[in-house]
Design a protein around this motif. Structure first.
Motif, PDB file in Angstrom:
ATOM      1  N   ALA A  92     -13.607   6.353 -46.553  1.00  0.00           N
ATOM      2  CA  ALA A  92     -14.307   5.732 -45.434  1.00  0.00           C
ATOM      3  C   ALA A  92     -15.528   6.558 -45.038  1.00  0.00           C
ATOM      4  CB  ALA A  92     -13.357   5.571 -44.244  1.00  0.00           C
ATOM      5  N   LEU A  93     -15.368   7.884 -45.044  1.00  0.00           N
ATOM      6  CA  LEU A  93     -16.487   8.752 -44.692  1.00  0.00           C
ATOM      7  C   LEU A  93     -17.586   8.675 -45.742  1.00  0.00           C
ATOM      8  CD1 LEU A  93     -17.129  10.635 -42.361  1.00  0.00           C
ATOM      9  CD2 LEU A  93     -16.245  12.535 -43.700  1.00  0.00           C
ATOM     10  N   VAL A  94     -17.210   8.652 -47.027  1.00  0.00           N
ATOM     11  CA  VAL A  94     -18.200   8.494 -48.091  1.00  0.00           C
ATOM     12  C   VAL A  94     -18.954   7.177 -47.934  1.00  0.00           C
ATOM     13  CG1 VAL A  94     -18.488   8.168 -50.578  1.00  0.00           C
ATOM     14  CG2 VAL A  94     -16.974   9.963 -49.730  1.00  0.00           C
ATOM     15  N   GLY A  95     -18.217   6.104 -47.631  1.00  0.00           N
ATOM     16  CA  GLY A  95     -18.853   4.810 -47.444  1.00  0.00           C
ATOM     17  C   GLY A  95     -19.820   4.802 -46.272  1.00  0.00           C
ATOM     18  N   LEU A  96     -19.430   5.448 -45.161  1.00  0.00           N
ATOM     19  CA  LEU A  96     -20.286   5.492 -43.984  1.00  0.00           C
ATOM     20  C   LEU A  96     -21.600   6.194 -44.292  1.00  0.00           C
ATOM     21  CD1 LEU A  96     -20.870   5.254 -40.939  1.00  0.00           C
ATOM     22  CD2 LEU A  96     -19.612   7.411 -40.629  1.00  0.00           C
ATOM     23  N   TRP A  97     -21.526   7.395 -44.906  1.00  0.00           N
ATOM     24  CA  TRP A  97     -22.746   8.142 -45.176  1.00  0.00           C
ATOM     25  C   TRP A  97     -23.583   7.496 -46.269  1.00  0.00           C
ATOM     26  CZ3 TRP A  97     -24.988  11.395 -42.081  1.00  0.00           C
ATOM     27  CH2 TRP A  97     -24.218  12.045 -41.114  1.00  0.00           C
ATOM     28  N   SER A  98     -22.945   6.833 -47.210  1.00  0.00           N
ATOM     29  CA  SER A  98     -23.697   6.106 -48.239  1.00  0.00           C
ATOM     30  C   SER A  98     -24.489   4.965 -47.622  1.00  0.00           C
ATOM     31  CB  SER A  98     -22.747   5.574 -49.306  1.00  0.00           C
ATOM     32  OG  SER A  98     -22.078   6.627 -49.972  1.00  0.00           O
ATOM     33  N   CYS A  99     -23.878   4.258 -46.685  1.00  0.00           N
ATOM     34  CA  CYS A  99     -24.583   3.162 -46.012  1.00  0.00           C
ATOM     35  C   CYS A  99     -25.760   3.687 -45.197  1.00  0.00           C
ATOM     36  CB  CYS A  99     -23.611   2.392 -45.117  1.00  0.00           C
ATOM     37  SG  CYS A  99     -22.395   1.402 -46.020  1.00  0.00           S
ATOM     38  N   LEU A 100     -25.546   4.808 -44.510  1.00  0.00           N
ATOM     39  CA  LEU A 100     -26.639   5.400 -43.740  1.00  0.00           C
ATOM     40  C   LEU A 100     -27.781   5.825 -44.660  1.00  0.00           C
ATOM     41  CD1 LEU A 100     -24.689   7.599 -41.155  1.00  0.00           C
ATOM     42  CD2 LEU A 100     -26.029   5.553 -40.673  1.00  0.00           C
ATOM     43  N   TRP A 101     -27.433   6.358 -45.824  1.00  0.00           N
ATOM     44  CA  TRP A 101     -28.443   6.850 -46.763  1.00  0.00           C
ATOM     45  C   TRP A 101     -29.349   5.725 -47.256  1.00  0.00           C
ATOM     46  CZ3 TRP A 101     -27.451   9.071 -52.322  1.00  0.00           C
ATOM     47  CH2 TRP A 101     -28.545   9.855 -52.715  1.00  0.00           C
ATOM     48  N   VAL A 102     -28.752   4.584 -47.587  1.00  0.00           N
ATOM     49  CA  VAL A 102     -29.533   3.481 -48.166  1.00  0.00           C
ATOM     50  C   VAL A 102     -30.000   2.483 -47.122  1.00  0.00           C
ATOM     51  CG1 VAL A 102     -28.319   3.689 -50.360  1.00  0.00           C
ATOM     52  CG2 VAL A 102     -27.494   2.054 -48.657  1.00  0.00           C
ATOM     53  N   ALA A 103     -29.683   2.723 -45.834  1.00  0.00           N
ATOM     54  CA  ALA A 103     -30.052   1.765 -44.788  1.00  0.00           C
ATOM     55  C   ALA A 103     -31.541   1.442 -44.766  1.00  0.00           C
ATOM     56  CB  ALA A 103     -29.594   2.286 -43.425  1.00  0.00           C
ATOM     57  N   PRO A 104     -32.444   2.443 -44.895  1.00  0.00           N
ATOM     58  CA  PRO A 104     -33.879   2.088 -44.893  1.00  0.00           C
ATOM     59  C   PRO A 104     -34.269   1.137 -46.006  1.00  0.00           C
ATOM     60  CG  PRO A 104     -33.582   4.452 -44.573  1.00  0.00           C
ATOM     61  CD  PRO A 104     -32.237   3.896 -44.956  1.00  0.00           C
ATOM     62  N   LEU A 105     -33.535   1.179 -47.123  1.00  0.00           N
ATOM     63  CA  LEU A 105     -33.878   0.307 -48.250  1.00  0.00           C
ATOM     64  C   LEU A 105     -33.713  -1.154 -47.863  1.00  0.00           C
ATOM     65  CD1 LEU A 105     -34.839   0.819 -51.122  1.00  0.00           C
ATOM     66  CD2 LEU A 105     -32.474   0.651 -51.888  1.00  0.00           C
ATOM     67  N   GLY A 106     -32.646  -1.469 -47.134  1.00  0.00           N
ATOM     68  CA  GLY A 106     -32.456  -2.845 -46.690  1.00  0.00           C
ATOM     69  C   GLY A 106     -33.556  -3.299 -45.760  1.00  0.00           C
ATOM     70  N   LEU A 107     -33.982  -2.427 -44.854  1.00  0.00           N
ATOM     71  CA  LEU A 107     -35.055  -2.768 -43.935  1.00  0.00           C
ATOM     72  C   LEU A 107     -36.373  -2.945 -44.682  1.00  0.00           C
ATOM     73  CD1 LEU A 107     -35.738  -3.186 -40.962  1.00  0.00           C
ATOM     74  CD2 LEU A 107     -36.203  -0.728 -40.798  1.00  0.00           C
ATOM     75  N   ILE A 108     -36.627  -2.089 -45.655  1.00  0.00           N
ATOM     76  CA  ILE A 108     -37.852  -2.190 -46.458  1.00  0.00           C
ATOM     77  C   ILE A 108     -37.904  -3.522 -47.201  1.00  0.00           C
ATOM     78  CG2 ILE A 108     -39.022  -1.248 -48.497  1.00  0.00           C
ATOM     79  CD1 ILE A 108     -38.037   1.534 -47.516  1.00  0.00           C
ATOM     80  N   LEU A 109     -36.790  -3.898 -47.818  1.00  0.00           N
ATOM     81  CA  LEU A 109     -36.746  -5.158 -48.568  1.00  0.00           C
ATOM     82  C   LEU A 109     -36.886  -6.363 -47.650  1.00  0.00           C
ATOM     83  CD1 LEU A 109     -33.912  -4.327 -51.140  1.00  0.00           C
ATOM     84  CD2 LEU A 109     -36.372  -4.476 -51.571  1.00  0.00           C
ATOM     85  N   ALA A 110     -36.387  -6.213 -46.411  1.00  0.00           N
ATOM     86  CA  ALA A 110     -36.489  -7.335 -45.470  1.00  0.00           C
ATOM     87  C   ALA A 110     -37.915  -7.536 -44.972  1.00  0.00           C
ATOM     88  CB  ALA A 110     -35.549  -7.090 -44.284  1.00  0.00           C
ATOM     89  N   LEU A 111     -38.681  -6.441 -44.860  1.00  0.00           N
ATOM     90  CA  LEU A 111     -40.029  -6.517 -44.282  1.00  0.00           C
ATOM     91  C   LEU A 111     -41.128  -6.639 -45.331  1.00  0.00           C
ATOM     92  CD1 LEU A 111     -39.692  -3.836 -41.464  1.00  0.00           C
ATOM     93  CD2 LEU A 111     -39.627  -6.326 -41.217  1.00  0.00           C
ATOM     94  N   TRP A 112     -40.902  -6.056 -46.519  1.00  0.00           N
ATOM     95  CA  TRP A 112     -41.942  -6.051 -47.543  1.00  0.00           C
ATOM     96  C   TRP A 112     -41.321  -6.407 -48.895  1.00  0.00           C
ATOM     97  CZ3 TRP A 112     -41.568  -1.755 -44.172  1.00  0.00           C
ATOM     98  CH2 TRP A 112     -42.557  -1.725 -43.158  1.00  0.00           C
TER      99      TRP A 112
END
Length: 455
Positions: A225-245
């Motif tokens: 669960a901890l690995v999943g949480l930090w992995s999601c935080l790590w790649v979170a900007p990628l989702g925002l980038i793909l949504a905006l550009w």
């Protein structure tokens, strides 16, 4: 609290480590507010690279306030030296976690980076807008010469600590040869050194668990669960980038590139800069030749980890290649923040995931052997960086010649820069003889570059 031969204790330790202030001779545990003030002080005064930052941390939390015992501080440092990323910031996270659990680690790590990040983003903006003027070009000419001396000083400091045996010196020499003469990828050099250390370790005893081999800090579901949480935080900007550009924008490329760098930056900024410079200049065309040295000079003048130079690289890349309709400065700030996020989020993850077990694991011969071999290889890596910087500071033209697998960087002797050599010699005398320090040396050399341009 268990010492190295301590008794067993039970119960999870992942979020609330045993109070280190209960050890004999230690001071009382600080309040959270006290710790926040000290971490802010360390973040603001953390000049001089990892050696200076670690020394400052040791003075503040071990010598002056006695918050952490000496052996626990060194044990934490040994673990951080094994990890990719800036070891000084990871040590701050580790000590913050020891004192106040997860919130302590978060505050310590964030405050260690935040002042330098804000200053560097401001300096990067000024550089991008105004660095072509004659006065600033002269200042950066002096700073480049100073950076060469600073890298040499870092090389000698690390070599004294890491090269104490014949085998360690051989590892350093082989690492340098692999990088400089054969262009072996940097991550492969570090991986090979770590594997060599593991294979040659004397296996006299199994790893010892201080708290008892049957006591686990976390269950597997908790760890996943901890690995999943930090992995999601790590790649979170990628989702925002793909949504905006669109996927092909510069922010996407920066996220991918610096995510890769985050997991191979063993030995700190100096160890990876040559590779980043090559990729940023020759492959991605984000920087012009020589601008990596400018970025390192900016990072040297700010507090915080030197790996913040990657923030400068990302700022310049996004400034020059902004998505359609986005102001170049705004794009640069977003790019710098993206690179910073993907560089430093793994530092928190590696400490919070590994520290509970590391606190209970002492005397692991295999880990010590791997760390020693990697440290020796990093000396060779930084030597490669020093030679690369020297060639590009002292000579205007450097050509690469290939002879089969052998790749040689050959300077054009007629392009030797006497002024750069004089400033580099001045920087060396200020660092090694006058003991002026990094910030003072940079200031003097910047003034020297300006004076030479006027003359």
């Amino acid at each position: 609290m268990n010492d190295q031969h301590g008794t067993n204790e039970t119960g999870p330790v992942s979020d609330h480590p045993r109070d280190v202030s209960t050890e004999p001779g230690r001071g009382p545990k600080p309040s959270f507010a006290q710790a926040v003030r000290v971490w802010a002080r360390i973040g603001l005064l953390g000049f001089g690279g990892p050696a200076g930052q670690i020394a400052l941390m040791h003075r503040e939390v071990v010598e002056t306030r006695r918050w952490v015992p000496e052996d626990r501080f060194l044990h934490a440092l040994n673990y951080c030296m094994l990890l990719p990323g800036p070891e000084a910031q990871q040590l701050a996270i580790y000590i913050g976690w020891l004192l106040h659990g997860t919130r302590g680690g978060l505050v310590a790590g964030i405050l260690f980076v935040l002042p330098g990040l804000c200053i560097l983003l401001g300096l990067s903006t000024l550089y991008a807008l105004y660095h072509q003027t004659g006065m600033l070009s002269a200042v950066f000419f002096g700073l480049k010469a100073a950076v060469l001396a600073i890298v040499v000083e870092a090389l000698l400091r690390l070599a004294r600590r890491a090269l104490k045996t014949v085998s360690s010196r051989a590892i350093a020499a082989l690492a340098f040869a692999a990088l400089f003469f054969f262009s072996v990828p940097f991550p492969l050099v570090i991986l090979a050194a770590g594997l060599f250390g593991l294979l040659t370790a004397k296996r006299k005893a199994e790893a010892r668990w201080v708290a008892g081999a049957t006591d686990r800090s976390r269950t597997w579901p908790q760890t996943l669960a901890l690995v999943g949480l930090w992995s999601c935080l790590w790649v979170a900007p990628l989702g925002l980038i793909l949504a905006l550009w669109a996927a092909g924008n510069v922010f996407f490329a920066l996220h991918i590139f610096f995510s890769k760098m985050a997991v191979v930056t063993f030995g700190g900024a100096y160890a990876v800069l040559a590779y980043v410079a090559q990729q940023a200049v020759e492959t991605h065309h984000w920087l012009r030749p020589g601008e990596m040295l400018d970025g390192l000079a900016l990072a040297e003048t700010t507090p915080g980890p030197l790996v913040l130079v990657l923030t400068f690289v990302a700022f310049m890349a996004a400034f020059r290649l902004p998505p359609a309709g986005l102001d170049p400065v705004v794009a640069g700030l977003i790019g710098g923040l993206v690179a910073t996020w993907v560089t430093f989020v793994p530092c928190f993850a590696l400490i919070f995931l590994g520290a509970p077990s590391v606190e209970r694991l002492r005397g692991n011969r295999m880990a010590v052997a791997a760390m020693s071999a990697i440290s020796a290889a990093v000396v060779g890596v930084i030597l490669n960086l020093a030679v690369w910087f020297a060639l590009h500071v002292l000579f205007a033209n450097v050509q690469q010649s290939r002879f089969g697998p052998l790749v040689l960087s050959v300077p054009e002797l007629a392009s030797f820069n006497v002024a750069a050599a004089l400033l580099a010699a001045l920087a060396g005398s200020l660092l090694f003889v006058a003991r002026l320090g990094v910030v003072g040396t940079l200031a003097v050399c910047a003034a020297g570059g300006l004076m030479l341009s006027l003359l």
